[in-house]
Design an enzyme around this catalytic site. Structure first.
Site, PDB file in Angstrom:
ATOM      1  CB  SER A  65      -0.928  -0.086   1.213  1.00 19.51           C
ATOM      2  OG  SER A  65      -1.780   0.987   1.278  1.00 19.51           O
ATOM      3  CG  ASP A 276      -3.187   3.862  -0.941  1.00 16.28           C
ATOM      4  OD1 ASP A 276      -3.901   3.687  -1.955  1.00 16.28           O
ATOM      5  OD2 ASP A 276      -3.173   3.079   0.018  1.00 16.28           O
ATOM      6  CG  ASP A 278      -3.172  -0.636  -1.977  1.00 16.87           C
ATOM      7  OD1 ASP A 278      -3.153   0.525  -1.537  1.00 16.87           O
ATOM      8  OD2 ASP A 278      -3.666  -1.592  -1.349  1.00 16.87           O
ATOM      9  CG  ASP A 280      -6.546   0.564  -0.384  1.00 13.31           C
ATOM     10  OD1 ASP A 280      -5.654   1.434  -0.300  1.00 13.31           O
ATOM     11  OD2 ASP A 280      -6.594  -0.427   0.371  1.00 13.31           O
ATOM     12  CB  ALA A 369      -9.141  10.346   9.376  1.00 18.88           C
ATOM     13  CG  ASN A 370      -6.603   5.851   6.351  1.00 22.62           C
ATOM     14  OD1 ASN A 370      -7.611   5.680   5.652  1.00 22.62           O
ATOM     15  ND2 ASN A 370      -6.105   4.884   7.099  1.00 22.62           N
ATOM     16  CB  SER A 492       1.363   0.694  14.130  1.00 24.18           C
ATOM     17  OG  SER A 492       1.369   0.182  12.815  1.00 24.18           O
ATOM     18  CB  THR A 494       0.847  -1.464   9.051  1.00 20.99           C
ATOM     19  OG1 THR A 494       0.991  -0.115   9.495  1.00 20.99           O
ATOM     20  CG2 THR A 494      -0.600  -1.720   8.709  1.00 20.99           C
ATOM     21  NE  ARG A 499       0.093   3.965  12.554  1.00 20.78           N
ATOM     22  CZ  ARG A 499       1.168   4.106  11.776  1.00 20.78           C
ATOM     23  NH1 ARG A 499       1.948   5.165  11.890  1.00 20.78           N
ATOM     24  NH2 ARG A 499       1.476   3.187  10.877  1.00 20.78           N
TER      25      ARG A 499
HETATM   26  C1  16G Z   1      -4.210  -1.017   7.203  1.00 19.04           C
HETATM   27  C2  16G Z   1      -5.697  -1.019   7.153  1.00 19.04           C
HETATM   28  C3  16G Z   1      -6.230   0.383   7.225  1.00 19.04           C
HETATM   29  C4  16G Z   1      -5.714   1.036   8.471  1.00 19.04           C
HETATM   30  C5  16G Z   1      -4.222   0.950   8.551  1.00 19.04           C
HETATM   31  C6  16G Z   1      -3.771   1.386   9.906  1.00 19.04           C
HETATM   32  C7  16G Z   1      -7.075  -2.539   5.911  1.00 19.04           C
HETATM   33  C8  16G Z   1      -7.392  -3.094   4.575  1.00 19.04           C
HETATM   34  N1  16G Z   1      -6.134  -1.619   5.918  1.00 19.04           N
HETATM   35  O1  16G Z   1      -3.645  -0.360   6.102  1.00 19.04           O
HETATM   36  O2  16G Z   1      -7.611   0.325   7.263  1.00 19.04           O
HETATM   37  O3  16G Z   1      -6.086   2.383   8.525  1.00 19.04           O
HETATM   38  O4  16G Z   1      -3.823  -0.403   8.395  1.00 19.04           O
HETATM   39  O5  16G Z   1      -2.409   1.213  10.010  1.00 19.04           O
HETATM   40  O6  16G Z   1      -7.666  -2.910   6.908  1.00 19.04           O
HETATM   41  P1  16G Z   1      -1.719   1.252  11.397  1.00 19.04           P
HETATM   42  O7  16G Z   1      -2.312   0.123  12.221  1.00 19.04           O
HETATM   43  O8  16G Z   1      -0.274   1.108  11.125  1.00 19.04           O
HETATM   44  O9  16G Z   1      -2.051   2.582  12.003  1.00 19.04           O
HETATM   45 MG    MG Z   2      -3.759   1.201   0.418  1.00 20.57          MG
END
Ligand code: 16G
Ligand code: MG
EC number: 5.4.2.3
Length: 536
Positions: A65, A276, A278, A280, A369-370, A492, A494, A499
């Site tokens: 992404s 972004d 990808d 979405d 919000a993103n 987070s 990801t 955060r």
């Molecule tokens: C992922 C999520 C997105 C969320 C982001 C938060 C999906 C498909 N994507 O990209 O919705 O806003 O994680 O990232 O669920 P973070 O946990 O690092 O803040």
């Molecule tokens: Mg994305």
């Protein structure tokens, strides 16, 4: 089924070289691309089983992404375009944490727990983003699918929402649309062309758009869309791939840094649409006549769309609601509930949580919000709209056309952009008219690295921190000193960080609040490196 072949391929081609536990999170698996080969292979194996389990096509999307180029990731798409079912997230985690030889028993465990008939056929759709590593990782997924006797269809480079779309269409026998990439472009462009058939201009609305493709698949998708569309939008595409993916451009950069994207000419009073890596997510921005920067994020989009749909559904006895997350700007929530009278629910971060909550309404608008979000219509809503449209109810006719522009299967930057353009056009609004609907509270996001981010746990849709003990009390005390102050922290899903979100009555105060809360996290949760000093 015997899984010796799955183990052999793993050992020979995709050996696991790490022992650290890994978890299937909100974004599936995501990390540096060079550590992902064995994970991709195993997700191919898993997709093969999930396809048999559901007797449907399953999607596998290879993308990280908005992350930087060296990263990559993988997400499985369930039969109706949803995120992978929670029980299978657990299976994914188990499978990835097994040793190479342990793959066989992990797969056997899944087969017996889910009562899978392994003699069934399995078909998996695979898509990938433009990252240099995506091709190699795609081969790994395909090797996995094949090793459990599954078949695959490789869609090549596509946006995440396109993959969700084709999976859904295939599984519902084409009711939602044709299960091809071309079918996707045709459906949304046809619907949009129809909506614009009455003319291009209206009031302050101007069809000129600067499009920031983030140097990724979103640029390709937009040029493909433009090929299918009549000249009712005047779009110029920038960041087509000449620069580095997501670097100083794209939806995440614009949203988090609150800056105009590099690579897009600084033209005043023309809206810029950033997507972004990808495609979405989508974020709008513009520069006023003094060159001052304004950003219109997922909250602005959600309120614009929900307000418009609310007007169209009047008289149809349908319950429309908006789902946001803790990141939604406080001003947006106040505006939509108090001014527009639309009920708002708050979900945990992550599309699956928002999507799930949106199902509770007849028409559920959900947006982070993103910039990730869409609108979903229940069967009741569709039927009511169709019946009223056939009875020549004007609003219902319009609504039924709008429905076809929306990609209900998942947030879709291009379809969301067309939806925004439809509402702006209908209202006769310029981008600044839209922005003036309400004023965002100044806000700031920060991140803090800690030894183990799992020590942070939260409740109440992530708005309250449960552990480490004492952290929420400290945050409460800090927040009290700020006018219109609000702040929360969450691990987070990801990245290996915590955060921090803060909003207050001025930017300086929001920054200050964010720093103080970041320091509290640093102290309570075992911060690593320097103490947070400046917003980052
Ligand atoms: C992922 C999520 C997105 C969320 C982001 C938060 C999906 C498909 N994507 O990209 O919705 O806003 O994680 O990232 O669920 P973070 O946990 O690092 O803040
Ligand atoms: Mg994305």
């Amino acid at each position: 089924m015997n899984f010796t072949e799955a183990v052999r391929v793993a050992q020979e081609q995709y050996p696991k070289k790490v022992t650290k536990p890994i978890k299937y999170g909100t974004a599936g698996f995501r990390s540096r691309a060079d550590a992902l080969d064995f994970i991709m292979y195993r997700m191919g194996l898993l997709a093969g089983l999930r396809a048999r389990d559901t007797s449907s096509v399953i999607g596998v999307m290879i993308t990280a992404s908005h992350n930087p180029v060296p990263d990559n990731g993988v997400k499985l798409v369930d039969p109706m375009g949803e995120m992978l079912a929670p029980a299978w997230e657990v299976h994914a985690t188990t499978l990835v944490n097994a040793t190479d030889e342990g793959i066989a028993s992990a797969l056997e465990g899944i087969v017996s727990e889910a009562h899978i008939d392994t003699s069934k056929k399995a078909l998996v759709f695979v898509g990938r983003d433009t990252r240099p590593s995506s091709n190699r990782l795609c081969d790994a997924v395909i090797a996995g699918v094949t090793a459990v006797g599954g078949e695959f269809k490789d869609f090549g480079i596509v946006s995440t929402p396109i993959l969700h779309y084709v999976v859904t269409c295939y599984n519902d026998g084409g009711k939602y649309g044709e299960a091809t990439v071309q079918g996707y472009y045709q459906k949304i462009s046809r619907a949009f062309n129809k909506l614009r058939s009455s003319g291009t201009s209206n009031g302050n609305y101007d069809p000129v758009i600067l499009y920031d493709g983030a140097n990724g698949v979103g640029a390709l998708a937009m040029s493909e869309f433009l090929n299918n569309m009549k000249k009712s939008l005047n779009v110029t595409i920038f960041n087509k791939g000449e620069g580095v993916l997501n670097h100083l451009c794209g939806a995440d950069y614009v949203k988090v840094q609150q800056k105009w994207p590099e690579g897009v000419p600084k033209t005043q009073n023309v809206r810029c649409v950033s997507v972004d890596g990808d495609a979405d997510r989508v974020i709008y921005s513009y520069l006023d006549s003094d060159g001052k920067f304004y950003m219109l994020d997922g909250d602005k989009i959600a309120t614009l769309v929900a307000g418009y749909l609310q007007e169209l559904v009047k008289g149809l006895q349908l319950k429309l609601g908006l789902v946001q997350t803790a990141y939604a700007n406080g001003a947006s929530t106040a505006y939509i509930t108090e001014k527009l009278g639309v009920p708002v629910a708050c979900a945990k971060t992550g599309v699956k949580h928002l999507h799930h909550m949106a199902l509770e309404f007849n028409i559920g608008v959900y947006f982070e919000a993103n910039g990730h979000g869409t609108v979903i219509f229940s069967k009741t809503a569709r039927e009511a709209i169709e019946t009223a449209a056939q009875a020549k109810n004007n609003s219902a006719e319009k609504l039924s056309q709008v429905l076809d522009v929306i990609n209900e299967t998942v947030g879709d930057a291009i379809s969301d952009m067309l939806l925004v353009e439809t509402v702006l056009h209908a209202r006769g609004w310029s981008v600044s008219d839209w922005n003036d609907a309400y004023t965002d509270l100044p806000n700031r996001q920060m991140k803090v690295t800690v030894a183990d981010r799992a020590v942070i746990t939260t409740t109440d849709a992530e708005r309250v921190c449960v552990t480490p003990e004492g952290l929420q009390n400290t945050i409460n005390k800090i927040v009290k000193a700020f006018l219109k102050g609000r702040s929360f922290v969450r691990p987070s899903g990801t990245e290996d960080i915590v955060r921090i979100y803060a909003e207050a009555s001025t930017q300086e105060e929001a920054d200050n609040l964010a720093i103080q809360v970041a320091c509290a996290v640093y102290e309570h949760a075992g911060g690593i490196g320097d103490r947070p000093k400046a917003p980052c």
